[in-house]
Design a protein around this motif. Structure first.
Motif, short mmCIF file in Angstrom:
data_model
loop_
_atom_site.label_atom_id
_atom_site.label_comp_id
_atom_site.label_asym_id
_atom_site.label_seq_id
_atom_site.Cartn_x
_atom_site.Cartn_y
_atom_site.Cartn_z
N THR A 256 0.67 -0.99 -0.07
CA THR A 256 0.06 -0.07 0.03
C THR A 256 0.83 1.32 0.13
O THR A 256 0.59 2.31 -0.71
N ILE A 257 1.71 1.28 0.93
CA ILE A 257 2.83 2.41 0.77
C ILE A 257 3.54 2.65 -0.51
O ILE A 257 3.74 3.78 -0.87
N LYS A 258 4.03 1.48 -1.06
CA LYS A 258 4.38 1.73 -2.21
C LYS A 258 3.82 1.96 -3.47
O LYS A 258 4.11 2.92 -4.15
N SER A 259 2.39 1.80 -3.27
CA SER A 259 1.42 2.34 -4.35
C SER A 259 1.16 3.63 -4.19
O SER A 259 0.88 4.44 -5.10
N VAL A 260 1.06 4.17 -2.87
CA VAL A 260 0.66 5.34 -2.68
C VAL A 260 1.84 6.60 -3.09
O VAL A 260 1.85 7.53 -3.71
N GLU A 261 3.23 5.78 -2.80
CA GLU A 261 4.29 6.64 -3.21
C GLU A 261 4.36 6.76 -4.67
O GLU A 261 4.70 7.86 -5.25
N ARG A 262 4.26 5.62 -5.47
CA ARG A 262 4.12 5.63 -6.74
C ARG A 262 3.00 6.51 -7.66
O ARG A 262 3.35 7.18 -8.45
N ALA A 263 1.99 6.57 -6.92
CA ALA A 263 0.83 7.32 -7.59
C ALA A 263 1.19 8.81 -7.34
O ALA A 263 0.74 9.57 -7.93
N ALA A 264 1.74 9.26 -6.09
CA ALA A 264 2.09 10.54 -5.88
C ALA A 264 3.14 10.85 -6.88
O ALA A 264 3.17 12.09 -7.34
#
Length: 267
Positions: free
Chosen positions: A32-40
């Motif tokens: 989840t953290i990785k996905s949020v970072e990439r989306a940002a």
């Protein structure tokens, strides 16, 4: 198939499933953290100078497969943070970004504190008053207070980006560090003009073709310029004189806001 032009075709997002569905101990949280970072990161790829990007460009900058980049783009589209222009096969920021930007601006203590000061300045000079912040490339308008008594009023839009010839830009370029200015960093030809802005604490701009005159002064916080307060009027109502009553009023208002920023903020 994975391509910009075939963005919505079935199967376009196949592949690299493990990339955003990690599992195991702490796997869901890490994913989840990785996905949020990439989306940002994807949202951060869009700038005023590069408002449109292809899937291939986003893929290269993100450093993942095109299928993975496509899944992130699709997820961002679902929540209106990205928009896909099918004829051009390009992405742009979506309408939800404007809502978030407005909320972010409204939540800034700077804007809350500036409100009464700007309203008082409008009453004093009977002109439009504008507050701008630096977005990394140019000043962006975050608040406007208009004079309703003028027959002729200058209209300025919140969220508008000002060009480098504006008085607000001159103030930022005079007081910000060079590394904060990026492509807007001063050239040798600008040094004398910006020195005068620093010396007098004010900048004035009068684009001949518009008949508009702007007087701008810096607002400081924690020892650095954080905003610019400006009065925008016509050449017939705002004097071309840095010692005029309007100029003095702008400087005084900017100094008041600077002092308020240095005080504890009571929410």
């Amino acid at each position: 198939m994975t391509s910009d032009a075939a963005d919505d075709e079935p199967g376009a997002a196949e592949g690299d499933a493990a990339d955003i569905s990690e599992s195991g101990e702490n796997g869901d949280s890490a994913a989840t953290i990785k996905s949020v970072e990439r989306a940002a990161r994807i949202l951060g790829f869009f700038t005023p100078s590069r408002p449109r990007l292809t899937l291939g460009e986003m893929t290269a900058r993100l450093g993942v497969s095109k299928a993975t980049a496509h899944r992130y783009a699709m997820a961002l589209r679902k929540v209106n943070l990205l928009r896909y222009d099918r004829p051009a096969a390009e992405y742009t920021l979506g309408p939800q970004v404007l809502t978030l930007a407005a909320a972010a601006r409204a939540g800034l203590p700077l804007i809350t504190l500036a409100g009464p000061i700007m309203e008082r300045l409008v009453r004093e000079v009977n002109e439009t008053v504008v507050l701008s912040v630096w977005d990394g490339e140019a000043p962006v308008v975050v608040r406007i207070d208009d004079s309703t008594e003028r027959t002729l009023r200058i209209s300025v839009r919140a969220g508008a980006r000002l060009d480098l010839e504006s008085a607000q830009s001159q103030v930022f370029r005079a007081f910000l560090e060079t590394e904060e200015l990026g492509d807007a960093a001063p050239t040798a030809a600008d040094h004398e003009e910006l020195r005068l802005v620093r010396e007098h604490g004010i900048a004035m701009n009068t684009p001949g073709r518009h008949g508009v005159r702007t007087v701008a002064a810096p607002v400081f916080g924690d020892g650095r310029v954080v905003a610019v307060l400006a009065v925008v009027g016509t050449t017939s109502t705002v004097a071309d004189d840095i010692s005029s009553g309007t100029a003095k009023a702008v400087i005084a208002a900017a100094e008041t806001l600077t002092a308020r920023l240095g005080a504890p903020f009571d929410e």
